[in-house]
Design a protein around this motif. Structure first.
Motif, PDB file in Angstrom:
ATOM      1  N   ILE A 198     -38.390   4.885  62.517  1.00 29.82           N
ATOM      2  CA  ILE A 198     -39.498   4.667  63.537  1.00 29.82           C
ATOM      3  C   ILE A 198     -38.702   4.726  64.936  1.00 29.82           C
ATOM      4  O   ILE A 198     -39.178   5.223  65.822  1.00 29.82           O
ATOM      5  N   PHE A 199     -37.732   4.000  64.968  1.00 31.14           N
ATOM      6  CA  PHE A 199     -37.087   3.675  66.204  1.00 31.14           C
ATOM      7  C   PHE A 199     -36.170   4.820  66.460  1.00 31.14           C
ATOM      8  O   PHE A 199     -36.181   5.139  67.868  1.00 31.14           O
ATOM      9  N   ALA A 200     -35.676   5.638  65.579  1.00 37.78           N
ATOM     10  CA  ALA A 200     -34.767   6.744  66.034  1.00 37.78           C
ATOM     11  C   ALA A 200     -35.743   7.902  66.724  1.00 37.78           C
ATOM     12  O   ALA A 200     -35.747   8.464  67.728  1.00 37.78           O
ATOM     13  N   PRO A 242     -25.122  -0.019  64.695  1.00 37.39           N
ATOM     14  CA  PRO A 242     -26.243   0.651  65.001  1.00 37.39           C
ATOM     15  C   PRO A 242     -27.328   0.774  63.738  1.00 37.39           C
ATOM     16  O   PRO A 242     -27.055   0.403  62.792  1.00 37.39           O
ATOM     17  N   LYS A 243     -28.755   0.789  64.390  1.00 42.74           N
ATOM     18  CA  LYS A 243     -29.760   0.930  63.180  1.00 42.74           C
ATOM     19  C   LYS A 243     -29.705   1.867  62.338  1.00 42.74           C
ATOM     20  O   LYS A 243     -30.439   1.934  61.426  1.00 42.74           O
ATOM     21  N   TYR A 244     -29.144   3.051  62.919  1.00 46.14           N
ATOM     22  CA  TYR A 244     -29.052   4.442  62.244  1.00 46.14           C
ATOM     23  C   TYR A 244     -28.027   5.078  62.568  1.00 46.14           C
ATOM     24  O   TYR A 244     -27.448   4.983  63.681  1.00 46.14           O
ATOM     25  N   ILE A 245     -27.703   6.311  61.746  1.00 48.12           N
ATOM     26  CA  ILE A 245     -26.747   7.287  62.195  1.00 48.12           C
ATOM     27  C   ILE A 245     -27.141   8.730  62.083  1.00 48.12           C
ATOM     28  O   ILE A 245     -27.795   8.958  61.007  1.00 48.12           O
ATOM     29  N   ILE A 246     -27.206   9.247  63.129  1.00 51.23           N
ATOM     30  CA  ILE A 246     -27.776  10.743  63.347  1.00 51.23           C
ATOM     31  C   ILE A 246     -26.547  11.627  62.793  1.00 51.23           C
ATOM     32  O   ILE A 246     -25.650  11.740  63.267  1.00 51.23           O
ATOM     33  N   ARG A 247     -26.919  12.582  61.610  1.00 48.66           N
ATOM     34  CA  ARG A 247     -26.097  13.459  61.146  1.00 48.66           C
ATOM     35  C   ARG A 247     -26.225  14.656  61.906  1.00 48.66           C
ATOM     36  O   ARG A 247     -25.132  15.246  62.281  1.00 48.66           O
ATOM     37  N   THR A 248     -27.487  15.277  62.143  1.00 46.34           N
ATOM     38  CA  THR A 248     -27.607  16.323  62.724  1.00 46.34           C
ATOM     39  C   THR A 248     -29.027  16.550  63.419  1.00 46.34           C
ATOM     40  O   THR A 248     -29.738  15.495  63.095  1.00 46.34           O
ATOM     41  N   HIS A 249     -29.409  17.478  64.098  1.00 45.91           N
ATOM     42  CA  HIS A 249     -30.558  17.632  64.974  1.00 45.91           C
ATOM     43  C   HIS A 249     -30.977  18.852  64.975  1.00 45.91           C
ATOM     44  O   HIS A 249     -30.093  19.756  64.955  1.00 45.91           O
ATOM     45  N   ALA A 283     -38.342  10.809  71.377  1.00 43.60           N
ATOM     46  CA  ALA A 283     -39.567  11.424  71.609  1.00 43.60           C
ATOM     47  C   ALA A 283     -39.568  11.149  73.093  1.00 43.60           C
ATOM     48  O   ALA A 283     -39.048  10.469  73.672  1.00 43.60           O
ATOM     49  N   THR A 284     -40.078  12.218  73.771  1.00 43.35           N
ATOM     50  CA  THR A 284     -40.253  12.561  75.186  1.00 43.35           C
ATOM     51  C   THR A 284     -41.378  12.421  75.742  1.00 43.35           C
ATOM     52  O   THR A 284     -41.718  12.384  77.081  1.00 43.35           O
ATOM     53  N   GLY A 285     -42.437  11.980  74.996  1.00 37.85           N
ATOM     54  CA  GLY A 285     -43.683  12.247  75.505  1.00 37.85           C
ATOM     55  C   GLY A 285     -44.301  11.088  76.518  1.00 37.85           C
ATOM     56  O   GLY A 285     -43.421   9.921  76.455  1.00 37.85           O
TER      57      GLY A 285
END
Ligand code: UDP
Ligand code: MG
Length: 311
Positions: free
Chosen positions: A77-79, A296-303, A84-86
């Protein structure tokens, strides 16, 4: 025109991604709402991310990020909120158990100036009796602890950009989204909904994960359990005073106190209370330890390619 972001935590949801993206897109287009869908793949081991990528390639309004491993729904959720840019952001489950049909209503409440629109479960859907009872107890305890009525709340919410920014600025690592959105305040409206049945895949919760979730969230919002330790101490002190007086009276009357069973019982009782108290303190210590490490709360692998910049 205002942009609405929809954040969708997804863990092993390969059956749902395509359908959810289509259902939401057609609904929002029909209502003339400018939107983006932010799927967060929470370290799924199935084809969830591939399907998100496919959907993104087809529809530029679909975006996605993928974690390096499973970090849990809170992290997703936090990621999602941070990507989100809205001008307004809705958080909802990607299995469509949170019915999409109320989105236009949430959106129009937001346009009327409400900054938080809470989705309220008018029924808990199909859940076992035990699950219902456990949830009932959990929510009444939580409501008492944080002094806010949490019954029937869910993670289905619309948040104004202001609120999202406040949530993202909170330094804590272990979050409880559902309660934090209460805690931050702001002008709040409510929309009732019926929990739908899951279309594809199955629930990610089991008994132990729910218990862990309940305990962690209760302790992340309240230090009352620590005061229970003090309370137990007082209780034991009063008990020992009474027993002490009784023992002394018996001693002076010449009838010695009955020895062994009393001693054994007392040692066990005191031992038990001390252990439980240490456990409670230990739990908070562990929480402090985790926060202090500051990972960190999470680690982003890819997007997906349509997300610009470094995440
Ligand atoms: N979810 C997640 N990470 C997890 C577990 C669940 O992102 O570790 C997502 C899941 O994909 C779903 C939502 O959280 O979109 C709710 O999960 P689920 O449907 O399993 O829970 P239930 O609706 O049964 O309470
Ligand atoms: Mg679900």
């Amino acid at each position: 025109m205002a942009l609405l972001s929809i954040v969708l935590p997804s863990y092993n949801e390969e059956g749902n991604i395509k359908n959810t993206a289509e259902v939401l897109s057609s609904l929002l287009k029909k209502n003339n709402i400018e939107y983006e869908l932010v799927f967060v793949d929470d370290g799924s081991v199935d084809g969830t991310y591939e399907l998100i990528n496919e959907a993104a390639a087809k529809d530029p309004n679909v975006k996605g990020i993928s974690f390096s491993r499973n970090f849990g729904k809170e992290a997703s959720i936090f990621a999602g909120l941070s990507v989100a840019t809205g001008d307004a952001v809705i958080v909802m489950d990607c299995d469509l158990q949170h019915p999409a049909e109320i989105i236009p209503e949430m959106y129009s409440l937001w346009q009327q100036g409400y900054e938080v629109v809470e989705g309220i479960k008018s029924s808990r859907g199909k859940e076992g009796l035990f699950h219902k009872m456990a949830a009932g107890i959990f929510y009444s305890v939580m409501s008492g602890l944080i002094k806010m009525d949490m019954k029937s709340t869910s993670d289905y919410k619309l948040l104004d950009r202001k609120v999202v920014n406040v949530l993202l600025s909170l330094p804590e690592k272990r979050t409880f989204f559902r309660a934090l959105s209460f805690w931050v305040g702001f002008k709040t409206a409510k929309v009732d909904y019926e929990v739908q049945e899951r279309k594809y895949g199955k629930t990610k919760w089991n008994f132990t994960s729910l218990m862990r979730y309940a305990i962690n969230n209760a302790t992340s919002f309240s230090t009352l359990p620590l005061q229970i330790v003090t309370f137990l101490g007082w209780l034991l002190l009063i008990f020992s005073l009474i027993l002490g007086v009784q023992t002394l009276v018996k001693y002076f009357c010449g009838t010695a106190a009955e020895g062994f069973p009393t001693v054994i019982l007392l040692v066990l009782l005191i031992g038990g209370i001390i252990m439980i108290s240490l456990g409670i303190i230990g739990h908070y210590l562990a929480r402090i330890y985790e926060e202090v490490k500051g990972r960190p709360k999470y680690i982003i692998r890819t997007h997906t390619d349509n997300i610009k910049g470094n995440l």
